[in-house]
Design an enzyme around this catalytic site. Structure first.
Site, PDB file in Angstrom:
ATOM      1  N   GLU A  49       0.891  -1.339  -0.520  1.00  0.00           N
ATOM      2  CA  GLU A  49       0.018   0.253   0.106  1.00  0.00           C
ATOM      3  C   GLU A  49       0.788   1.350   0.241  1.00  0.00           C
ATOM      4  O   GLU A  49       1.618   1.603   1.389  1.00  0.00           O
ATOM      5  CB  GLU A  49      -0.974  -0.028   1.394  1.00  0.00           C
ATOM      6  CG  GLU A  49      -1.648   1.242   1.030  1.00  0.00           C
ATOM      7  CD  GLU A  49      -2.935   0.861   2.449  1.00  0.00           C
ATOM      8  OE1 GLU A  49      -3.413   2.792   2.502  1.00  0.00           O
ATOM      9  OE2 GLU A  49      -2.277   0.212   3.600  1.00  0.00           O
ATOM     10  N   ASP A  60      -3.883   9.355  11.648  1.00  0.00           N
ATOM     11  CA  ASP A  60      -2.205   7.466  11.431  1.00  0.00           C
ATOM     12  C   ASP A  60      -1.199   7.649  12.107  1.00  0.00           C
ATOM     13  O   ASP A  60      -0.712   6.796  12.062  1.00  0.00           O
ATOM     14  CB  ASP A  60      -1.894   8.567  10.086  1.00  0.00           C
ATOM     15  CG  ASP A  60      -3.359   8.137   8.964  1.00  0.00           C
ATOM     16  OD1 ASP A  60      -3.522   7.063   8.754  1.00  0.00           O
ATOM     17  OD2 ASP A  60      -2.906   8.929   7.997  1.00  0.00           O
TER      18      ASP A  60
END
Length: 95
Positions: A49, A60
């Site tokens: 990814e 995040d």
């Protein structure tokens, strides 16, 4: 069927799970990003990814926040990320 679907179908047929690795595209630069994708594939990743850096990645966590900031500081853009993906796809089939 796309590369990701094909990989999951292959793994399901072998009763295996996917190893999906993540890096922020463009951190610290695109040359390193491309080399890391190839290294992850060689190390056994099934899928890589590529995270698209953005200015406020508060959900995040600190590591990805810092990698996004570095990538943006060094000029990462969506257009440059897509160009990098094109280069990567010339050398690998990894989804």
């Amino acid at each position: 069927m796309n590369r990701i679907d094909l990989k999951f179908k292959e793994l399901k047929g072998k009763n295996e799970k996917a190893m999906i690795s993540f890096i922020t595209a463009g951190d610290p630069n695109f040359e390193v990003t491309e080399k890391l994708v190839y290294s992850m594939e060689e190390a056994g990743a099934d899928i890589v990814e590529l995270g698209i850096p953005y200015s406020d990645p508060i959900a995040d966590g600190p590591t990805i926040q810092k990698s996004s900031a570095r990538a943006l500081k060094n000029g990462a853009t969506i257009a440059k990320i897509m160009d990098s993906v094109k280069k990567i796809r010339l050398k690998t089939e990894i989804p």
